[in-house]
Write an enzyme that holds these catalytic residues in place. Sequence first.
Site, PDB file in Angstrom:
ATOM      1  N   GLY B 110       1.152  -0.314   3.323  1.00  0.00           N
ATOM      2  CA  GLY B 110      -0.209  -0.852   3.443  1.00  0.00           C
ATOM      3  C   GLY B 110      -0.208  -2.336   3.703  1.00  0.00           C
ATOM      4  N   ARG B 174       4.178   4.149   7.279  1.00  0.00           N
ATOM      5  CA  ARG B 174       4.795   4.553   6.022  1.00  0.00           C
ATOM      6  C   ARG B 174       6.054   5.390   6.209  1.00  0.00           C
ATOM      7  NH1 ARG B 174       1.779   3.077   1.675  1.00  0.00           N
ATOM      8  NH2 ARG B 174      -0.357   2.522   2.174  1.00  0.00           N
ATOM      9  N   ASP B 205       9.514   0.478  -2.510  1.00  0.00           N
ATOM     10  CA  ASP B 205      10.197   1.542  -1.770  1.00  0.00           C
ATOM     11  C   ASP B 205      10.782   1.036  -0.458  1.00  0.00           C
ATOM     12  OD1 ASP B 205       9.811   3.455  -3.663  1.00  0.00           O
ATOM     13  OD2 ASP B 205       8.112   4.417  -2.675  1.00  0.00           O
ATOM     14  N   LYS B 231       6.214  -7.664  -0.525  1.00  0.00           N
ATOM     15  CA  LYS B 231       4.793  -7.487  -0.205  1.00  0.00           C
ATOM     16  C   LYS B 231       4.193  -6.384  -1.057  1.00  0.00           C
ATOM     17  CE  LYS B 231       3.478  -4.152   1.554  1.00  0.00           C
ATOM     18  NZ  LYS B 231       3.203  -2.854   2.200  1.00  0.00           N
ATOM     19  N   THR B 232       3.066  -6.587  -1.632  1.00  0.00           N
ATOM     20  CA  THR B 232       2.194  -5.558  -2.188  1.00  0.00           C
ATOM     21  C   THR B 232       1.039  -6.203  -2.912  1.00  0.00           C
ATOM     22  OG1 THR B 232       1.873  -4.009  -4.012  1.00  0.00           O
ATOM     23  CG2 THR B 232       3.903  -5.214  -4.039  1.00  0.00           C
ATOM     24  N   ASP B 234      -0.760  -4.835  -5.004  1.00  0.00           N
ATOM     25  CA  ASP B 234      -0.824  -4.340  -6.384  1.00  0.00           C
ATOM     26  C   ASP B 234      -0.126  -5.260  -7.384  1.00  0.00           C
ATOM     27  OD1 ASP B 234      -2.103  -2.210  -5.323  1.00  0.00           O
ATOM     28  OD2 ASP B 234      -0.506  -0.761  -5.645  1.00  0.00           O
TER      29      ASP B 234
END
Lengths: 598, 598
Positions: B110, B174, B205, B231-232, B234
């Site tokens: 994402g 993905r 991941d 990167k994320t 969250d």
Amino acid sequence: MPLTLATLPFEKEKDVVDSSRKILGIRLEKHTPLALERLLYRPRCPPVLRGAFTVHRASAPLKAIDDDKQISAMFPHVHHKPMVEIGFHDGEGPVTIGKPLRVGILFSGGPASGGHNVVAGLYDFLATRNVSSALFGFLGGPSGLIEGKYKDITEENLFRFRNQGGFHLLGSGRTKIETQEQLAAAFSTCERLNLDGLVIVGGDDSNTNACVLAEYIAKKRGKTCVIGVPKTIDGDLRNAYIEASFGFDTACKLYAELVSNLAFDAVSAQKVYHFCRLMGRSASHITLEVALQTHPNMAIISEEVAAHKQTLPMVVDMIADLVCERSALGKNHGVIILPEGLVEFMPDIKSLINELNEVLAQKASVNGTAADASSMGMAEEADEANALGDVDESVRVIREIARKLSKESADLLGALPPAFAVQLCMDRDPHGNVQVSKIESERLLAEMVEKELEKRKQEGTFRGKFSAVTHFLGYEGRCGLPSNFDCNYCYVLGIVAGGLIENGHTGYLARAIGLTQAPELWRVGGVPLTAMMRMERRKGHDTPVISKSVVDMAGPVFQTFKKDRQNWSLSDEFRIVGPMQFYGDGADALTFTMEISE
Amino acid sequence: MPLTLATLPFEKEKDVVDSSRKILGIRLEKHTPLALERLLYRPRCPPVLRGAFTVHRASAPLKAIDDDKQISAMFPHVHHKPMVEIGFHDGEGPVTIGKPLRVGILFSGGPASGGHNVVAGLYDFLATRNVSSALFGFLGGPSGLIEGKYKDITEENLFRFRNQGGFHLLGSGRTKIETQEQLAAAFSTCERLNLDGLVIVGGDDSNTNACVLAEYIAKKRGKTCVIGVPKTIDGDLRNAYIEASFGFDTACKLYAELVSNLAFDAVSAQKVYHFCRLMGRSASHITLEVALQTHPNMAIISEEVAAHKQTLPMVVDMIADLVCERSALGKNHGVIILPEGLVEFMPDIKSLINELNEVLAQKASVNGTAADASSMGMAEEADEANALGDVDESVRVIREIARKLSKESADLLGALPPAFAVQLCMDRDPHGNVQVSKIESERLLAEMVEKELEKRKQEGTFRGKFSAVTHFLGYEGRCGLPSNFDCNYCYVLGIVAGGLIENGHTGYLARAIGLTQAPELWRVGGVPLTAMMRMERRKGHDTPVISKSVVDMAGPVFQTFKKDRQNWSLSDEFRIVGPMQFYGDGADALTFTMEISE
């Protein structure tokens, strides 16, 4: 009314805040730096509002835009007044400056960014004119006026709300001032507080009510002048006299940022369509503005759907066609925006809802009493099944309902995704009517488009993938930190409302015009509320209303959109909007709706 | 690689844009003033990255955080490396400056704000070192690498993406690089393009995959160095070595603005509770940060729910208690935030889902073949009923499913609102599993709280009103205009990734630390990917993973929240957040998560 900051020269702003922090006891440590910075923003306004001014007649007496005879009969004391304009005092006429005034203010309906600055503008006007003036804020909307619940507005409790979003200084509410009892109670509060004026901050309905109250008070020979201020984020309180309602600017800038973000999310992840429903039930101004700001792949405009008599299946087909066309270019993603009220503009849904409302109002034959529409009929059966979560029973009731509909409507109900059929049949307002506004039209469309595309896939006319994510952008746009425009506009309207009251005008809507120019160049004054009225049939009665302005398909805003939208549908030339800024090049930018309409 | 702007001194920024407008053919008239201003933002970075530098060993060889033996066996060529740090060239060791490099980059998973600046930092590094260098951007994520689909990154196509949100310069995907075929294909692309390095921008991941690829290439004696970038949005790629993943800062600022707006909407309109679900499936960092930013009446943290073994009915009760308590104070409004993954942390829901997955995988007894889990079993029946929109059939299937569950799970399924029971039983992923992530937990909770409050009303323990509006704040936070922090951080990480490649390091995650200080003071270098790994059981296999960091209930961030939340529950001391600014006092503010953790 203790004065601290209103009378201070704001030159040393930092000092003011540092001492105010102690003086006012504001828990500033709980504020973000931005909220603090905004506390110090000084709204811009026309110079005429700073000194002595007069309010002079600026037109011949105005008729209602339609049904003048009926309007005239309903508002004998406040009708046929001229427009008025505030100008520098020219030496003629009385100078009313310095008279201590007692004024009330209330918020009506959904919040919109800038409301607190109406209070601030009014407060500063009153305080500057005479420190003995008093400002009362009615709590929780019109019911605060009816019940006499208010608080004194002082610099102490007002300061922390300057240039901040929300209506929480006073709260708001949707109570109407309509019945004789309500009018009498409201008048009684005005008399008890000995109010020179009452400012009602609201949309079309609230301003109609303001006019009814102005008429009532004038008839009773009360002294309270009632002045309206145009508020609504939907942007539909807009006409030949009023260029903008406050809150639209801030809300559109936030929605546009979010839609722009979603557009770039779509083209970055390349796997979903974002379906975004935007506020705007009666008119599509927000959707149109956001379309111009962001360049989505599709923007559906309710007024166009109605004009072209597009049914739900036609709109579903239109979206499915776009998805197919984009898919052929290798694009299985995109962004589609639509207004809250969309389905209500579709002729087939309209018929279905009318029929459902009739069927739901029918009595069960075993029940003889006709007075209570909600007892023991289809409506109650539906209700009970729903409340119990009894799925079998729900299905049975829906089928029974469907049997009583016309074939077209029964077919449409059958074609809806089950959850929506259930919702339409089961979810009703206190009057027993279908709650159209609760229909999540973005989900309805996404699900039906998916079904249509599955069909096309089997027929071999669609080879792509389709996945939708739905969004409703609404409440988050009503209480944002107001844009510079909304800060300025509201502050000016607050002063203007004070000026109109000071000069004894009642039944007027405060206004500023020339809004695409610098605030220093705006012209300010008032327009008689009745001049914006016409009669409309509502709930079986002829009722005076201020017409909502809907999107004018022949107007320059829609035409600009129409000219460009084809380019946007396939090219993904989304516009980067970003978070609204208070400094820099874009900080004072207006909406396209304002700029293009000019 | 044609160079225009990278080599220009940026002193006369306006001139650069004016000529670039022509040179680069950017349709700048389509850009907002803000997007243009951001194009000209010059990311701040440590001075060491501007000149000649060396990458030196900064620790002893590092073991995996757990299961070192297995990790070591799986990554023999890239394991047990030391941390490395970039420092001013000290005269010792080789000066590699000036070597032309060929590097590839891809986005995985994402989108998150700042990604384009990783490319920009890497590009500027390469261009500054040697104009003959080449940068290849793989299209659509890892599949672009596997399939050899890429574009040359030039200043011409990069310029308009500087400091802008989204991943749309390249797109993302993905696809995993896991199987031998995928690894071989990826390696083949690296060889064919003769890559010195490959930068993989992704989450836990994707970085695990990066390490697998680094190992594969090293084993095959390829020359391509593989470097990860954290990167994320969250915020769960965070550990002893990594202080932040990019995108979290921008996303939290947007979500906090929206939640703050909704909080003031609640207290202005005084009639609804806003239930907001925020992104964060595996960890609640976003919800925790947004709670600290906004002071909601309640913030539910998944990790705490799991620790206290709170079941769904317990959480429903907890919210209903709050509503009752507030109602007694005359407050029938509020704001409640919760993380995306909440229900998965509840022990009762966990059991139900596990049982459902088993039941759905069961074959119908008439069907003998065990190989195809999706044919002719409960799962397919459920599917068919759902696809046909056949409500009767859905009910029948759900009842049949319920009979095969334990009493506890059957009761829980029965207690769920019907739509959620249908969703749990019907909506499954391609592996036939329940799609927990699709459960709209904010709606589930709102509906169940409503039901609980109706019960309490009948019992006489609740006398207020309750009405909920639900929201999911997710996708709109992934592609916003990056905050100054994310712009700086990503640009720095891009340069660092280039520096690590230049110096022949592979299997590293680029990092910058000391992030609460000014960017000029950050320390930069790399940490071996294997040092962050452990083994985990996934889909029946022992798999090396980079552990996601969850909220540490003993840590300072959660403790700060815990200390204050009681005050927020009743007092409505919401914090005004407002739109993220790029100038002014708050523009460089970090998240509380960063500031408090320090």
